[in-house]
Scaffold this active site. Structure first.
Site, PDB file in Angstrom:
ATOM      1  N   CYS A 143       0.804  -1.224   0.000  1.00 36.86           N
ATOM      2  CA  CYS A 143       0.000   0.000   0.000  1.00 36.86           C
ATOM      3  C   CYS A 143       0.837   1.274   0.000  1.00 36.86           C
ATOM      4  O   CYS A 143       0.284   2.377  -0.073  1.00 36.86           O
ATOM      5  CB  CYS A 143      -0.952  -0.004   1.191  1.00 36.86           C
ATOM      6  SG  CYS A 143      -2.190  -1.317   1.098  1.00 36.86           S
ATOM      7  N   HIS A 285      -2.954   6.706   4.777  1.00 38.23           N
ATOM      8  CA  HIS A 285      -3.501   5.459   4.228  1.00 38.23           C
ATOM      9  C   HIS A 285      -4.573   4.933   5.176  1.00 38.23           C
ATOM     10  O   HIS A 285      -4.358   4.826   6.385  1.00 38.23           O
ATOM     11  CB  HIS A 285      -2.410   4.416   4.046  1.00 38.23           C
ATOM     12  CG  HIS A 285      -2.950   3.084   3.628  1.00 38.23           C
ATOM     13  ND1 HIS A 285      -3.702   2.919   2.488  1.00 38.23           N
ATOM     14  CD2 HIS A 285      -2.892   1.858   4.214  1.00 38.23           C
ATOM     15  CE1 HIS A 285      -4.065   1.653   2.380  1.00 38.23           C
ATOM     16  NE2 HIS A 285      -3.593   0.991   3.419  1.00 38.23           N
ATOM     17  N   ASN A 315     -10.723   0.184   1.827  1.00 36.90           N
ATOM     18  CA  ASN A 315      -9.264   0.209   1.709  1.00 36.90           C
ATOM     19  C   ASN A 315      -8.900   0.041   0.236  1.00 36.90           C
ATOM     20  O   ASN A 315      -8.991  -1.059  -0.309  1.00 36.90           O
ATOM     21  CB  ASN A 315      -8.672  -0.918   2.553  1.00 36.90           C
ATOM     22  CG  ASN A 315      -7.161  -1.026   2.427  1.00 36.90           C
ATOM     23  OD1 ASN A 315      -6.520  -0.265   1.707  1.00 36.90           O
ATOM     24  ND2 ASN A 315      -6.587  -1.983   3.133  1.00 36.90           N
TER      25      ASN A 315
END
Length: 357
Positions: A143, A285, A315
């Site tokens: 990520c 994030h 997400n």
């Protein structure tokens, strides 16, 4: 990763004595165009729960996904949409906003946890669709891929290897979600996958006269690499459908961040001489709503500086920060500073300070 800061750079010093050398001006690289793309298909958490319960035969309580994660909806790529598809759509918007043609780009970085295939690099698929002729490559770091891609492109521009860079991500983690887990243990192992949504994001990077990316830092804790991921497709498990689904221990990832994340952010503020109030926005994030709430509790980041997307989008892996940047970019004024905070499996933490030129 060694941190890089441009907070001490500025205009050349005025010589105090004749022939005294001027301090060279540190070149800067800024973000001049931003784009994002969301697939049309919306998947509600309750609809997803019902589907998983029917497919697996597990008696999942009503409202389970939304109650545990705070995620109400997420987007999912449709038939014929791939990681490259989402990246291309976001890239076209970023280029248009920067006033550039694809042929103006001489570096294209596809930076994502997702990809169209093992090889070739998905950057080539994106480039073929855009019609650009840039040096093209992939960067992947879970990520944190998108922030790592921006840092890589910035470094190549500063090194004189490129003049204008396009960094794109296309994330399709919903394709790595198992909807028919065999038993409760398999359901728990893959639970993080039910938070996933799909999205694309892109930025254009160019040299700027002021502002730009002022500071970059990162830290890795690779002993935790087993905490989560998709084990299939590499040399360890090249085949086997069971290895193509995401498995992870979200609690371990959370524990790592709680242990070291606050110190990384404290280090950034100390090095740059900034306080939370010096940032117009702080882009983090986002995994779940409870995770984000815990982030603010541990770090002290004011909630009014966040751009919250996770209840609506879930997400979206490395596209998370790019989506948030796209939402606030049009309202920024010259001199506004934005802090990027990335957390990725592996485990890695990234920070980047960017100032609107």
């Amino acid at each position: 990763m060694k941190s890089q800061s441009a907070f001490d750079s500025g205009s050349p010093c005025v010589p105090c004595v004749p022939r005294a050398p001027r301090v060279p001006r540190v070149p800067r690289v800024g973000i001049t165009g931003v784009g994002a793309f969301l697939p049309e298909r919306v998947v509600e958490s309750e609809r997803l729960r019902r589907h998983v319960s029917r497919s697996s035969g597990l008696p999942l309580p009503e409202g389970l996904f939304e109650r545990v994660t705070g995620i109400v909806t997420r987007r999912a790529a449709g038939p014929g949409e791939y990681a490259s598809t989402l990246a291309v759509a976001a890239a076209r918007t970023a280029l248009e906003r920067a006033g550039l043609d694809p042929l103006d780009i001489d570096l294209l970085v596809f930076a994502s946890a997702s990809r169209d295939m093992v090889e070739p690099a998905t950057a080539h698929i994106v480039q073929a669709e855009l019609g650009s002729r840039a040096h093209a490559l992939d960067v992947t770091n879970a990520c944190n891929s998108f922030v790592n891609g921006i840092d890589t492109a910035r470094a190549m521009i500063l090194a004189g290897r490129a003049r204008r860079a396009l960094v794109v991500t296309g994330e399709t983690p919903s394709r790595a979600v198992r909807h028919d887990p065999a038993d409760p243990a398999a359901f728990r192992a893959g639970f993080a996958g039910y938070t996933f949504g799909d999205a694309g994001a892109a930025v254009v990077l160019e040299p700027v006269e002021r502002g730009g990316i002022l500071d970059v830092d990162g830290e890795t804790f690779s002993e935790h690499w087993r905490a989560g991921g998709i084990p299939g497709g590499g040399s360890r498990r090249p085949r086997g459908d069971e290895h193509t689904y995401f498995r992870g221990d979200g609690s371990e990832l959370r524990e790592v961040f709680e242990k070291v994340g606050a110190s990384v952010l404290d280090r950034v503020r100390h090095r740059t001489g900034t306080e939370w109030t010096d940032f117009r926005h702080i882009l983090v994030h986002q995994v779940t709503v409870p995770y984000l709430e815990r982030f603010t509790e541990v770090t002290g980041v004011p909630g009014d500086r966040l751009v919250v997307t996770v209840p609506e989008l879930g997400n979206v892996a490395s596209a998370s920060i790019g989506i948030q940047l796209d939402r606030i970019h049009g309202g920024l004024r010259p001199g506004d500073r934005v802090l990027f905070v990335g957390l990725g499996g592996g485990v890695s933490i990234m920070t980047m300070v960017w100032e609107q030129a």
